[in-house]
Design an enzyme around this catalytic site. Sequence first.
Site, PDB file in Angstrom:
ATOM      1  N   GLU A 191       0.831  -1.214   0.000  1.00  0.00           N
ATOM      2  CA  GLU A 191       0.000   0.000   0.000  1.00  0.00           C
ATOM      3  C   GLU A 191       0.866   1.264   0.000  1.00  0.00           C
ATOM      4  O   GLU A 191       0.875   2.043   0.963  1.00  0.00           O
ATOM      5  CB  GLU A 191      -0.933  -0.015   1.216  1.00  0.00           C
ATOM      6  CG  GLU A 191      -1.900  -1.199   1.184  1.00  0.00           C
ATOM      7  CD  GLU A 191      -2.865  -1.256   2.355  1.00  0.00           C
ATOM      8  OE1 GLU A 191      -2.507  -0.754   3.426  1.00  0.00           O
ATOM      9  OE2 GLU A 191      -3.961  -1.803   2.199  1.00  0.00           O
ATOM     10  N   GLU A 386      -5.588  -8.245  -1.074  1.00  0.00           N
ATOM     11  CA  GLU A 386      -6.251  -8.265   0.237  1.00  0.00           C
ATOM     12  C   GLU A 386      -7.729  -7.963   0.047  1.00  0.00           C
ATOM     13  O   GLU A 386      -8.080  -6.973  -0.609  1.00  0.00           O
ATOM     14  CB  GLU A 386      -5.687  -7.188   1.172  1.00  0.00           C
ATOM     15  CG  GLU A 386      -4.265  -7.383   1.584  1.00  0.00           C
ATOM     16  CD  GLU A 386      -3.776  -6.299   2.552  1.00  0.00           C
ATOM     17  OE1 GLU A 386      -4.591  -5.717   3.282  1.00  0.00           O
ATOM     18  OE2 GLU A 386      -2.564  -6.043   2.538  1.00  0.00           O
TER      19      GLU A 386
HETATM   20  C1  BG6 Z   1      -4.319  -3.335   4.976  1.00  0.00           C
HETATM   21  C2  BG6 Z   1      -2.971  -3.759   5.472  1.00  0.00           C
HETATM   22  O1  BG6 Z   1      -4.320  -1.959   4.914  1.00  0.00           O
HETATM   23  O2  BG6 Z   1      -5.424  -3.610   5.775  1.00  0.00           O
HETATM   24  C3  BG6 Z   1      -2.976  -4.928   6.426  1.00  0.00           C
HETATM   25  O3  BG6 Z   1      -2.112  -4.041   4.392  1.00  0.00           O
HETATM   26  C4  BG6 Z   1      -4.120  -4.765   7.414  1.00  0.00           C
HETATM   27  O4  BG6 Z   1      -1.731  -5.008   7.054  1.00  0.00           O
HETATM   28  C5  BG6 Z   1      -5.423  -4.722   6.650  1.00  0.00           C
HETATM   29  O5  BG6 Z   1      -4.151  -5.736   8.414  1.00  0.00           O
HETATM   30  C6  BG6 Z   1      -6.619  -4.579   7.562  1.00  0.00           C
HETATM   31  O6  BG6 Z   1      -6.431  -3.473   8.396  1.00  0.00           O
HETATM   32  P1  BG6 Z   1      -6.576  -3.567   9.965  1.00  0.00           P
HETATM   33  O7  BG6 Z   1      -6.109  -2.275  10.455  1.00  0.00           O
HETATM   34  O8  BG6 Z   1      -8.010  -3.810  10.194  1.00  0.00           O
HETATM   35  O9  BG6 Z   1      -5.720  -4.711  10.412  1.00  0.00           O
END
Ligand code: BG6
Length: 492
Positions: A191, A386
Amino acid sequence: MKNYKVPEGFLWGIATSANQVEGAWDEDGKGMSIADCESYNPNLSNKDYKAVNKMTTTEIKEAIADKSSKAWGKRHGVDFYHQYPEDIKKLAATGINTFRTSIAWSRIFPNGDDIKPNEKGLKFYHDLFSELKKYHIQPIVTLSHYEMPLNLVLHYDAWYDKKVRDYFVKFAKTVIDEFHDDVKYWVPINEIDSIIRHPWSSAGLVEDRFPNKNFEEVIYQAMHNQFVASAEITKYIHDNYSGSKVGSMITSTMVYPYNSDPRNTLKSRQVMRDSYNFSDIQLRGKYPKSLLIQIKEKGLHLKQTEKELDLIRKNTADFVAFSYYSSVCTAFDTTGLKVTKANRTVGVFNEHLETSEWGWQIDPVGLRVTLIDLYDRYQKPLFILENGLGAKDELTSEGKVHDDYRIDYLKKHIKQLLTSIQKDGIEVIGYCIWGTTDMVSASSTQMSKRYGLIYVDLDDEGNGSYKRYLKDSYYWYHKLLSFGDIVPENIF
Ligand code: BG6
């Protein structure tokens, strides 16, 4: 009944990052990283993301003084460092053929500026990749995922410092040489746009360490340094390992106009263009004019050489990777409008969508819009690295987790993905669910914000047995993947 055809060679996977699962923060020569300074703050509301991301030198010193690990979520993670063979065995049984993780920089170069890599760190990833190979699962590797050696923050100027950029490139080249047989997809920086929103976790930048500088200029300089490092890594991979591919990865948050007032459409376009600046630079090889105008208007002076800009120009990424969780609305005037959060982005609440407990609005159609947008913009293969739902799960007395809400989320998003491939002609390399097992949340350092297909018995304070339990979503993903190339409509 309608079927969906999955493209040949499509990669179905799951994703995580080293600092959120591995633990073993001080074992086998690993150095302290910035993630090891983050702890869960019970006094903050789930929705107060900005406060969770702030860091000061005093807080870093307090973290260094405390050698325990229980209260520091990312120091213990979910003990993947020791439990990975069992975790991978379970995950492999879903039928995945790819596994995304990161290599912890602080495990390979504990201080960042070390002359030689830590052999035990290299061995861990060799063992991990061999374990994946046993199940015919190919790794996708991120090189920088919210974890850098703390020494580079305290004795250098973190990513603002060009020496740190060079240390990162050295780390990258070391692991690329070491693991190129196993890894074909590399993502230099997770990101990459996130540096603007949370400069601490993305680039180790702490405002009080730059007392005589404009902190915004510090952030933009660090951003430039990350682009240069990524280009250098891309060149290295292309020059030496022609079968490997490099991705530009952005946080993709779809931003809609709040209503049909054209001024709101303009505003939403501007916000989207700002987030595409990052992929534009990495895929088109140059800073967009609108970004140059913004930098000038802000009065920021970046140290950029012709050689660096040439490197960026000539070494563009092969694919467009992104995370996608949610969307927001925006308006030219937000006074009086209800505000909500997406992945660390604040926006105007969208009344057409459901919202998670952390304020992220659930928008499967937004994923399809994103696929269309990114593909039309770059005409390069896309990779969803993701996508998932952070939610509170309950473990029943029979050791089950009935996470229908997560299944519902996955069903709706994957259906949009397959529809987009089929109807919109979008080229997609693969799709990874975030995450593997439950893990420590990046933004809040909580365990209770669970994303995994596998439940881990651990709470926000670090209490628990670390025992694993398969969730209903685990079985659903297994069922989906069991269909192979033709996915029937009724799975959705
Ligand atoms: C993404 C990141 O932004 O979102 C991850 O690359 C992260 O590392 C995921 O875990 C979810 O975000 P969060 O803050 O809910 O863990």
